[in-house]
Scaffold this active site. Sequence first.
Site, PDB file in Angstrom:
ATOM      1  N   PRO A 148       0.703  -1.278   0.180  1.00  0.00           N
ATOM      2  CA  PRO A 148       0.003  -0.151   0.134  1.00  0.00           C
ATOM      3  C   PRO A 148       0.521   1.554   0.114  1.00  0.00           C
ATOM      4  O   PRO A 148       1.865   1.216   0.714  1.00  0.00           O
ATOM      5  CB  PRO A 148      -0.839  -0.225   1.268  1.00  0.00           C
ATOM      6  N   LEU A 149       0.758   1.904  -0.534  1.00  0.00           N
ATOM      7  CA  LEU A 149       1.215   3.790  -0.838  1.00  0.00           C
ATOM      8  C   LEU A 149       0.651   4.342  -0.858  1.00  0.00           C
ATOM      9  O   LEU A 149      -0.192   4.569  -1.654  1.00  0.00           O
ATOM     10  CB  LEU A 149       2.444   3.413  -2.259  1.00  0.00           C
TER      11      LEU A 149
ATOM     12  N   CYS B 211       2.788   2.423  10.599  1.00  0.00           N
ATOM     13  CA  CYS B 211       3.032   3.347   9.917  1.00  0.00           C
ATOM     14  C   CYS B 211       3.659   4.778  11.073  1.00  0.00           C
ATOM     15  O   CYS B 211       2.632   4.502  11.897  1.00  0.00           O
ATOM     16  CB  CYS B 211       1.529   4.451   9.983  1.00  0.00           C
TER      17      CYS B 211
ATOM     18  N   HIS C  11       8.857  -4.807   7.640  1.00  0.00           N
ATOM     19  CA  HIS C  11       9.983  -3.157   7.440  1.00  0.00           C
ATOM     20  C   HIS C  11      10.886  -3.692   7.906  1.00  0.00           C
ATOM     21  O   HIS C  11      11.100  -3.381   9.004  1.00  0.00           O
ATOM     22  CB  HIS C  11       8.799  -2.002   7.539  1.00  0.00           C
TER      23      HIS C  11
ATOM     24  N   ASN D  74      10.590  -6.163   3.678  1.00  0.00           N
ATOM     25  CA  ASN D  74      10.281  -5.372   2.784  1.00  0.00           C
ATOM     26  C   ASN D  74      11.821  -4.382   3.048  1.00  0.00           C
ATOM     27  O   ASN D  74      11.841  -3.929   5.118  1.00  0.00           O
ATOM     28  CB  ASN D  74       9.103  -4.395   3.982  1.00  0.00           C
ATOM     29  N   GLY D  75      11.626  -2.971   2.378  1.00  0.00           N
ATOM     30  CA  GLY D  75      13.424  -2.578   2.754  1.00  0.00           C
ATOM     31  C   GLY D  75      13.905  -2.656   1.725  1.00  0.00           C
ATOM     32  O   GLY D  75      14.691  -3.409   1.202  1.00  0.00           O
ATOM     33  N   ASP D  76      14.471  -1.573   0.559  1.00  0.00           N
ATOM     34  CA  ASP D  76      15.142  -1.238  -0.066  1.00  0.00           C
ATOM     35  C   ASP D  76      15.598  -2.191  -0.910  1.00  0.00           C
ATOM     36  O   ASP D  76      16.587  -2.532  -1.430  1.00  0.00           O
ATOM     37  CB  ASP D  76      17.076  -1.618   0.445  1.00  0.00           C
TER      38      ASP D  76
ATOM     39  N   ALA E 224       8.246  -1.241  -1.671  1.00  0.00           N
ATOM     40  CA  ALA E 224       6.916  -0.506  -1.295  1.00  0.00           C
ATOM     41  C   ALA E 224       7.654   0.629  -1.069  1.00  0.00           C
ATOM     42  O   ALA E 224       8.324   1.429  -1.628  1.00  0.00           O
ATOM     43  CB  ALA E 224       7.452  -0.929   0.123  1.00  0.00           C
TER      44      ALA E 224
END
Length: 659
Positions: A316-317, A401, A470, A502-504, A525
């Site tokens: 989700p963005l 978030c 994340h 999730n990440g990079d 993401a």
Amino acid sequence: PCLRRFLASKEQFHAYLRARGEPGGQASSGGEEEEEVEEKKEEVGSCQSEPPAKRVRSEDLAQDGENREDAGAAEKEPAERKRARGQNKSRPCMKPNHYEQSRLCPSVTQGCAEKCYFGARCRFLHDVGEYMAAKPADLGRSCVLFETFGKCIYGVTCRFAQAHLGDGYQNIVNTDLAKQWEGKSLVRNNLSKDLQHQLRKRKFIFRKADEYLRGLAKPHGNGGKGGKATGRSTEEQEVSNCTTHQEALGGSSECPVLPEQGEDPKPDALQSPSPTGGEEASSIKTAGPVTDEDVIKLRSCEKRKLEIQGKLYLAPLTTCGNLPFRRICKRFGADVTCGEMAVCTNLLQGQSSEWALLKRHHTEDIFGVQLEGAFPDTMTKCAELLNQTIEVDFVDINVGCPIDLVYKKGGGCALMTRSNKFEQIVRGMNSVLDVPLTVKIRTGVQEKINVAHKIIPKIREWGASMVTLHGRSREQRYTRGADWDYIAECAKIASPMPLFGNGDILSYEDANRAMQMGVSGIMIARQVPVGALIKPWLFTEIKEQRHWDISSSERFDILKDFTSYGLEHWGSDTQGVEKTRKFLLEWLSFLCRYIPVGLLEHLPQKINERPPYYMGRDYLETLMASQNVDDWIKISELLLGPVPTSFTFLPKHKANSYK
């Protein structure tokens, strides 16, 4: 990171754009659009000076030392020397009356002017001739809605109306093409007026959620504080909460009515309700196979499984992860898509803008929605509401978030420190959902104190089907590198529950290294810069295991497809065109960070590298590399025509551009 022969100073870069460089690359990509707005481009071609904050960043990254010239001015404004971070709050909001002063009544557009509810009190025009006399010039000769579906429901208000207007401003319909789309569902999960009315009047029945929440209110032998989610076993909860969708409706006038039409005046081919409406109602009246779902609820092991291991997951963005953008990513190979983060309280209140985040295109075969909330009552009720009214494959809880607005209310990352409420939310939502429940978390709240490894086993015990981790804490936000070693450690702890990392991720090499860490899959993401937003073709690179040196003309074609999808989704009238422009500009604030593969000195591009000033291989490639808002507006004018008078745009994130 660029080859030396492509590097340029700030003055050289902007002087090249002002002079328009070699127009060959742009002409081959822009075509007729460039010719139509050539004069407008000259008007907006001048570039404003950068603020000191940008000069500081340029000195650090490009080491050109240009900021020393205005050192005195920078000292007078020490606040601007700090790095621009966070959101641009109080951004200018362009409302429909800013675009056009005289608007045509929707009843006239829909061909039923005599049925206008307001009659003589209506503040919109009913005279088509008067409207056409003041209407701005059309933006093009072809209408994407007419060419795709055979009919444009916006009629004379369409900004491409010359493609489908006949004598006397009559709307032409391509009958053969329109019949092909008749009755087909392209966009689902719309909010009907009946359901919106029930939510606003608080007449929607939350039978399963209310039963679960009553169990929380009872004392459980721990001093009556109700700290745990429930004192009963999971099996007992499942049996006590068992009610079918039809039983929840109760056959009364207060039953939730599924959407038949969206809140926007869209054609049936574009906007249609979830297919679980009239079919279920008819199944109640007719004889057929008898099930025991009204007596015994499915056990967790019998629920539908979320089989997405090894698939590419578009996360989700917020703001940019809209339906047209997801269609772009789906075309490039994204396997799983998810709607933008929706606030549960806004959904329960029937807010149209929040329900718009749940819309699903028919090409999204594996689709989920993400909810944000801080309390078990609202989250559980919202889960039951969505379970009955929309069609999704999974529901995700946002526990990652980092923004203050969410965190200070106890949502997002704050749930990681409120384990009792977190447990109640997961158990409650899982008890009312018929689809898998997933959770997205961060490593923790504080930068050097990781707590995800302690929470993940609990999440598995509470009934979640999958966790996405994340690799940054809340304090890190989207800065520094993601901790993939820690993600690998958590993946072992989560087993047998799937864990996505999730990440990079900005290249197929990054994706390969991530998969070697033992995760079940990877989520593309919103890191800074955002992998999927600056490279939507990243999914193709991962699947084909190659670096794609995509040309400027190919990138421009992607933008053209986005505008077509946007006009199809938001409308081809003035309001729809400007909404499409707004989201295009938001996306361009990330796209400008992409450095073409052919210009890189070393492959691949690092995700946290701020690109220096460089000259592209043609004018269009250089224009797309500009981080100036005026140049983004120039690109939007190539696609959507001149901007309205007094048009302004400010990107959502301060670090994304200068004016």
